[in-house]
Design a protein around this motif. Sequence first.
Motif: not given
Lengths: 342, 275
Positions: B194-204
């Motif tokens: 399960l991955m809950d917005e795993p990239c929302s805090a990361l740069d492009p």
Amino acid sequence: MNDFQPDPSWEALPLAAETRSLTHSVGIGRILDQGFGFLAVGAGISVLALAALLGWELYQGAEEAIRRYGMGFLVSSHWDPVAGRFGALPFLYGTFVSSAIALLLAFPLSVATALSLTEFAPVRLRRPVLALVDLMAAVPSVVWGLWAMFEMVPWLRQTAFPFLQRFFGWLPFFQGSIYGVSLLAGALVIAMMITPIVTSLAIEILQSVPLTLREAAWALGATRWEVMRVAVLPYVRSSLVGAGVLGLGRALGETMAVTMVIGNRPEIFLSLFAPGYTLASVLVNEFAEATSEEHLSALFEIGLTLVAVTFVVNSLARLLIRSVPFFFAPRPLRTESMETSG
Amino acid sequence: MSESASDPKRTVSSSAEGADPQRRSSAFQIEDLHVWFGNRAALHGISLNIPVHQVTGIIGPSGCGKSTFLRALNRMHEFIPGARVQGRIRLFGEDIYEASGDPILLRRRVGMVFQKSNPFPTMSIQENVLIGLRLAGTRNRDLLEERLEEALRMAALWSEVKDRLHAPGIELSGGQQQRLCIARALAVRPEVLLMDEPCSALDPIATAQIESLIRDLGQRYSIVLATHNLQEAGRTADCTAFFLEGRLIEFGSTKKLFTNPSQKQTEDYLTGRFT
Ligand SMILES: Nc1ncnc2c1ncn2[C@@H]1O[C@H](COP(=O)(O)OP(=O)(O)O)[C@@H](O)[C@H]1O
Ligand SMILES: [Mg+2]
């Protein structure tokens, strides 16, 4: 033009002028800002000045004793104001032993209480228990002393100490006659007084553990115990130690309640059932009656010693807390962009 | 609780190996899932099958219930006072909320990666990866070492950290920390991730790395990926579910949902007609 090195003052001047004109237009906010700045600096200085003044006054008062007895003051165990002999070792011993025992009893109890409340008990219990604990922390010293004198000491004399002596009497700490008032009674009352404080601090510390860390452990299939072991305790270990040392600081300076039950005898006994004395207790007991110059001066030196001991303990605590950097001063995390270069 | 049609014993497995895509079309079968926080409902009857060995995207605006949905799948709501879950969720045929079910074992089969990377700050990179196995009682050093490398390779982190496995996990960059958390989840070889917005805090750039990682992992794992980023779902998910205010509006292949949605609300959301 290329090798022209600008003179720093030459460049700084127009910039400063520009800045000034900008700040002028900000007006009242800037004035308030400056006002607050002065106030803060003033407050900071006055605290330092107060500390310096205290130290100076104590030193002045103690100067004669320091000159007359030198190191002997701290290592001699004879305290006899009438005969003019002043050795503070029994007080140092009493202070350290009673505080150490108190911390040994209070710290595990406090941490266990806090852990059971934050990790195991239902959440709705937290608030009322925390309120109760804080209330206990606010009970005045002399009230603890009264209770200890009339309830705890008789019970110790009739029940607890004989029991300890029966089963652990082979240890030197539990030998000799039992009066009730004793070093151990002093230690117990200190333990009871610092338990609420350390518990309250420990609860706050445990609640400061980020939910994301607990969730990380839960999501890996950790049980409650394992969450505590893996996510919570490693994170708060150093701050819990800090809470303990704060408790110790309080224990070292505790005066009223201890004076009422410790027996007030300036001698060193190995047995914890024997009466003892602490630095704070001798101050409060003898200051009003000290008539001779040298007695008064010796008491001042006792005060100075107490301040020094507390200061050393607190500094050690700070060092201890700083030795684990991630909690109080998080390491700067690398920025995202650094990853691209690597 | 299981239907007679699907024998639970056949499908129950405690590790990911030997997953058989022919016989298991769904990892999770979710029927009429409701979740309440206090007396406010956050999910109103979701029915959905999460296909095996695919990436299932959950999209929808903030607060639509994506996290709530994900957390129902590994019983994480049990830690939130006042949270209540109703409905039936089966993992490979086995009802996960059955009284006899063990949430601890469930969470070993269903790994989770969070919005904000959360490596254990006192642990080294290696310890972070292996903590799940240690909790599961694995003591075999060879096995631990093997899984360490396997998990870090799967998380595309091995080459970057293999020379400093004993450095603290929090010394890594944000993107690396998130991949470390993915490795930590993968080390126990879960069946579902399960991955809950795993990239929302990361740069492009870090986001692109993790998205490609998710696509790769999707070949071998059943992944549920919540995201409020439509492009992310478009780039990584095989099929996508659109949630709105606690309801499932539409579910289908990502291509179909993005190019030819059957619901007006989906179309409105995709074209940005509401936030
Ligand atoms: N722990 C909680 N307590 C109370 N309400 C919650 C809690 N978690 C989520 N909610 C509510 O449930 C709804 C769905 O939230 P969430 O699943 O976090 O949305 P999303 O992840 O899609 O942004 C929101 O209205 C939110 O306020
Ligand atoms: Mg969310």
